[in-house]
Design a protein around this motif. Sequence first.
Motif, PDB file in Angstrom:
ATOM      1  N   PRO A 178     -40.470 -26.807 -22.876  1.00  0.00           N
ATOM      2  CA  PRO A 178     -39.677 -27.790 -22.000  1.00  0.00           C
ATOM      3  C   PRO A 178     -40.718 -28.700 -21.643  1.00  0.00           C
ATOM      4  O   PRO A 178     -40.437 -29.923 -21.539  1.00  0.00           O
ATOM      5  CB  PRO A 178     -39.179 -26.788 -20.970  1.00  0.00           C
ATOM      6  CG  PRO A 178     -38.974 -25.543 -21.707  1.00  0.00           C
ATOM      7  CD  PRO A 178     -40.098 -25.266 -22.681  1.00  0.00           C
ATOM      8  N   ALA A 179     -42.013 -28.467 -20.877  1.00  0.00           N
ATOM      9  CA  ALA A 179     -42.833 -29.272 -20.172  1.00  0.00           C
ATOM     10  C   ALA A 179     -43.606 -29.993 -21.097  1.00  0.00           C
ATOM     11  O   ALA A 179     -43.977 -31.236 -20.802  1.00  0.00           O
ATOM     12  CB  ALA A 179     -43.793 -28.344 -19.455  1.00  0.00           C
ATOM     13  N   ALA A 180     -43.381 -29.961 -22.466  1.00  0.00           N
ATOM     14  CA  ALA A 180     -44.091 -30.736 -23.243  1.00  0.00           C
ATOM     15  C   ALA A 180     -43.038 -31.859 -24.001  1.00  0.00           C
ATOM     16  O   ALA A 180     -43.476 -33.025 -24.742  1.00  0.00           O
ATOM     17  CB  ALA A 180     -44.754 -30.035 -24.530  1.00  0.00           C
ATOM     18  N   MET A 181     -41.818 -31.779 -23.659  1.00  0.00           N
ATOM     19  CA  MET A 181     -40.660 -32.494 -24.348  1.00  0.00           C
ATOM     20  C   MET A 181     -41.143 -34.103 -24.100  1.00  0.00           C
ATOM     21  O   MET A 181     -41.158 -34.833 -24.884  1.00  0.00           O
ATOM     22  CB  MET A 181     -39.581 -32.245 -23.867  1.00  0.00           C
ATOM     23  CG  MET A 181     -38.782 -30.910 -24.349  1.00  0.00           C
ATOM     24  SD  MET A 181     -38.387 -30.991 -26.185  1.00  0.00           S
ATOM     25  CE  MET A 181     -37.261 -29.625 -26.161  1.00  0.00           C
ATOM     26  N   ALA A 182     -41.386 -34.499 -22.920  1.00  0.00           N
ATOM     27  CA  ALA A 182     -41.712 -35.912 -22.552  1.00  0.00           C
ATOM     28  C   ALA A 182     -42.503 -36.469 -23.212  1.00  0.00           C
ATOM     29  O   ALA A 182     -42.832 -37.559 -23.696  1.00  0.00           O
ATOM     30  CB  ALA A 182     -41.778 -36.010 -20.822  1.00  0.00           C
ATOM     31  N   ALA A 183     -43.792 -35.936 -23.229  1.00  0.00           N
ATOM     32  CA  ALA A 183     -45.120 -36.058 -23.987  1.00  0.00           C
ATOM     33  C   ALA A 183     -44.770 -36.538 -25.426  1.00  0.00           C
ATOM     34  O   ALA A 183     -45.332 -37.298 -25.800  1.00  0.00           O
ATOM     35  CB  ALA A 183     -46.031 -35.263 -23.639  1.00  0.00           C
ATOM     36  N   GLN A 184     -44.394 -35.411 -26.138  1.00  0.00           N
ATOM     37  CA  GLN A 184     -43.686 -35.521 -27.530  1.00  0.00           C
ATOM     38  C   GLN A 184     -42.952 -36.587 -27.836  1.00  0.00           C
ATOM     39  O   GLN A 184     -43.212 -37.333 -28.720  1.00  0.00           O
ATOM     40  CB  GLN A 184     -42.993 -34.238 -28.180  1.00  0.00           C
ATOM     41  CG  GLN A 184     -43.909 -32.881 -27.806  1.00  0.00           C
ATOM     42  CD  GLN A 184     -44.734 -32.867 -29.063  1.00  0.00           C
ATOM     43  OE1 GLN A 184     -44.334 -32.820 -30.229  1.00  0.00           O
ATOM     44  NE2 GLN A 184     -46.168 -32.807 -28.826  1.00  0.00           N
ATOM     45  N   LEU A 185     -41.934 -36.944 -26.817  1.00  0.00           N
ATOM     46  CA  LEU A 185     -41.195 -38.216 -27.145  1.00  0.00           C
ATOM     47  C   LEU A 185     -42.086 -39.638 -26.951  1.00  0.00           C
ATOM     48  O   LEU A 185     -41.894 -40.562 -27.858  1.00  0.00           O
ATOM     49  CB  LEU A 185     -40.128 -38.141 -26.131  1.00  0.00           C
ATOM     50  CG  LEU A 185     -38.859 -39.205 -26.366  1.00  0.00           C
ATOM     51  CD1 LEU A 185     -38.008 -38.736 -27.470  1.00  0.00           C
ATOM     52  CD2 LEU A 185     -37.941 -39.526 -24.968  1.00  0.00           C
ATOM     53  N   GLY A 192     -35.928 -37.258 -30.300  1.00  0.00           N
ATOM     54  CA  GLY A 192     -34.827 -37.132 -28.926  1.00  0.00           C
ATOM     55  C   GLY A 192     -35.048 -35.432 -28.793  1.00  0.00           C
ATOM     56  O   GLY A 192     -35.777 -34.747 -29.576  1.00  0.00           O
ATOM     57  N   PHE A 193     -34.505 -35.076 -27.798  1.00  0.00           N
ATOM     58  CA  PHE A 193     -34.513 -33.907 -27.502  1.00  0.00           C
ATOM     59  C   PHE A 193     -33.385 -33.298 -26.434  1.00  0.00           C
ATOM     60  O   PHE A 193     -32.695 -34.163 -25.999  1.00  0.00           O
ATOM     61  CB  PHE A 193     -35.925 -33.371 -26.795  1.00  0.00           C
ATOM     62  CG  PHE A 193     -36.295 -34.071 -25.518  1.00  0.00           C
ATOM     63  CD1 PHE A 193     -35.442 -33.877 -24.233  1.00  0.00           C
ATOM     64  CD2 PHE A 193     -37.236 -35.052 -25.435  1.00  0.00           C
ATOM     65  CE1 PHE A 193     -35.730 -34.514 -23.013  1.00  0.00           C
ATOM     66  CE2 PHE A 193     -37.533 -35.664 -24.102  1.00  0.00           C
ATOM     67  CZ  PHE A 193     -36.793 -35.417 -22.953  1.00  0.00           C
ATOM     68  N   CYS A 194     -32.988 -32.021 -26.288  1.00  0.00           N
ATOM     69  CA  CYS A 194     -32.237 -31.389 -25.507  1.00  0.00           C
ATOM     70  C   CYS A 194     -32.907 -30.168 -24.508  1.00  0.00           C
ATOM     71  O   CYS A 194     -33.660 -29.495 -25.383  1.00  0.00           O
ATOM     72  CB  CYS A 194     -31.023 -30.755 -26.069  1.00  0.00           C
ATOM     73  SG  CYS A 194     -29.713 -29.935 -25.190  1.00  0.00           S
ATOM     74  N   VAL A 195     -33.109 -30.504 -23.413  1.00  0.00           N
ATOM     75  CA  VAL A 195     -33.922 -29.577 -22.459  1.00  0.00           C
ATOM     76  C   VAL A 195     -33.407 -29.585 -20.986  1.00  0.00           C
ATOM     77  O   VAL A 195     -32.270 -30.511 -20.693  1.00  0.00           O
ATOM     78  CB  VAL A 195     -35.337 -30.055 -22.555  1.00  0.00           C
ATOM     79  CG1 VAL A 195     -35.357 -31.632 -21.842  1.00  0.00           C
ATOM     80  CG2 VAL A 195     -36.324 -29.168 -22.000  1.00  0.00           C
ATOM     81  N   GLY A 196     -33.782 -28.715 -20.283  1.00  0.00           N
ATOM     82  CA  GLY A 196     -33.091 -28.746 -18.951  1.00  0.00           C
ATOM     83  C   GLY A 196     -34.028 -29.522 -17.999  1.00  0.00           C
ATOM     84  O   GLY A 196     -35.097 -30.065 -18.334  1.00  0.00           O
ATOM     85  N   GLU A 197     -33.418 -29.850 -16.829  1.00  0.00           N
ATOM     86  CA  GLU A 197     -33.996 -30.484 -15.831  1.00  0.00           C
ATOM     87  C   GLU A 197     -35.282 -29.727 -15.250  1.00  0.00           C
ATOM     88  O   GLU A 197     -35.346 -28.807 -15.266  1.00  0.00           O
ATOM     89  CB  GLU A 197     -32.865 -30.890 -14.815  1.00  0.00           C
ATOM     90  CG  GLU A 197     -32.120 -32.210 -15.012  1.00  0.00           C
ATOM     91  CD  GLU A 197     -32.675 -33.283 -15.255  1.00  0.00           C
ATOM     92  OE1 GLU A 197     -32.643 -34.357 -14.385  1.00  0.00           O
ATOM     93  OE2 GLU A 197     -33.360 -33.606 -16.485  1.00  0.00           O
ATOM     94  N   PRO A 198     -36.263 -30.829 -14.939  1.00  0.00           N
ATOM     95  CA  PRO A 198     -36.294 -32.293 -14.654  1.00  0.00           C
ATOM     96  C   PRO A 198     -36.938 -33.135 -15.757  1.00  0.00           C
ATOM     97  O   PRO A 198     -37.084 -34.243 -15.681  1.00  0.00           O
ATOM     98  CB  PRO A 198     -37.252 -32.387 -13.318  1.00  0.00           C
ATOM     99  CG  PRO A 198     -38.473 -31.349 -13.680  1.00  0.00           C
ATOM    100  CD  PRO A 198     -37.550 -29.958 -14.352  1.00  0.00           C
ATOM    101  N   TRP A 199     -36.952 -32.540 -16.887  1.00  0.00           N
ATOM    102  CA  TRP A 199     -37.742 -32.970 -18.126  1.00  0.00           C
ATOM    103  C   TRP A 199     -36.953 -34.290 -18.796  1.00  0.00           C
ATOM    104  O   TRP A 199     -37.606 -35.299 -19.173  1.00  0.00           O
ATOM    105  CB  TRP A 199     -38.202 -32.016 -18.996  1.00  0.00           C
ATOM    106  CG  TRP A 199     -39.066 -30.994 -18.545  1.00  0.00           C
ATOM    107  CD1 TRP A 199     -38.384 -29.764 -18.196  1.00  0.00           C
ATOM    108  CD2 TRP A 199     -40.307 -31.093 -17.575  1.00  0.00           C
ATOM    109  NE1 TRP A 199     -39.351 -28.939 -17.485  1.00  0.00           N
ATOM    110  CE2 TRP A 199     -40.501 -29.841 -17.248  1.00  0.00           C
ATOM    111  CE3 TRP A 199     -41.247 -32.204 -17.644  1.00  0.00           C
ATOM    112  CZ2 TRP A 199     -41.650 -29.688 -16.413  1.00  0.00           C
ATOM    113  CZ3 TRP A 199     -42.229 -31.834 -16.792  1.00  0.00           C
ATOM    114  CH2 TRP A 199     -42.349 -30.628 -16.502  1.00  0.00           C
TER     115      TRP A 199
END
Length: 384
Positions: A178-185, A192-199
């Motif tokens: 989860p914590a790596a999603m924004a950086a990978q994007l 794109g991704f599906c993840v829980g908040e706040p990411w």
Amino acid sequence: MTSCYKPEQHSLTLGFVPLLDAAPLIVAKELGLFAAQGLNVSLQREASWASIRDKVAFGVLDGAQMIAPLPLASSLGLGATAVPMTTALVLSSGGNAITLSKRLLQQLDLDPTLLPCPLDSGKALQQYLVQQLQLQSAQQPLRLATVSPYSCHHYQLHYWLSTAGICARQVEVIGVAPAAMAAQLASGAIDGFCVGEPWSSLAQLSGHGSIVTSCDQLWHNWQEKVFAVSQQFANSKPQCYLALLTALLQACYWLQDIQSNSDKTAQLWHWLAQPQYLALADSGLNHASLFNPAVPQAFFGAALNMPWRSQAAFILQQMRNLQQWQGPLNQPLLQQVYRPDLYRQVAANLGFSAPATDWRLEGDAGPDGHGSRFIDGMLFGLQQ
């Protein structure tokens, strides 16, 4: 409240993944709700759901916040050696979102702020993929990410794609913490991704992506995180398990008005921002923006905290649909993993109401709106 239980073990370590829906564990710790039950609880931050699963399985963690399908997957031996697990409490509903990169949205010629229906983005993506196929484009297939193949995120993403007419083989779906999603994007590694908040909110805040639908719009009033332990722990330390459930249900109750109570939101922000929890101090969020109205999330309600066996059966169906597992939906495993009887016991001791049945017709929101609802109007029901 004085504890009515006599825990067999007093010092425990519980695991969590840094997400907003870890809040019940953090609140129970910081408000002294665990301590009031005679428990000395340490919270341990983990990077991934695989780590949570393995550490609960091997007894490194006594219990943990888990994505709802994980106790079922662990009990079935999907992705790892089978270790029976159980849950008697849903910690949260909602909180997930599907986010697409700015680059992809530009190719789709979509402004997500103008989408009247969450399925419009899926239809636009389907048309884009058809065009790419017709052009015999040499581009790499679209790469989307979820937090685990055995998560509501994974099943909700595939549900969104399927409802839009997109086959699973038309895109690549990978796992990312989860914590790596924004950086990978931001790096272009995923589209794109599906993840829980706040990411999702942080990816949108950074300008690298935009939320195209909350998963609450796809599956309304659906369990997201549960509190789970191994069946060995539940069987050998039943009083301790009930004490943990009591403290956590009290924490969920404290969180019930969190999005409308500015004092509570500020207090929760103070806790979540700490480095041992979500480390949000330098994230760009603050207590006023902690909960994104575009991504509904809830923590308390008689039907919400109930571990519905009908929802467990539906999760098994999603596993079958994606060929992760084959077997009957209504089976003894559901009774072993999902324990609404224990939930009712804890709720009654706290003076909270609880549903009298273990099953319901999923997809039927009902006159009070507390039931579930699917974006495509589907109904799902099984006989007990």
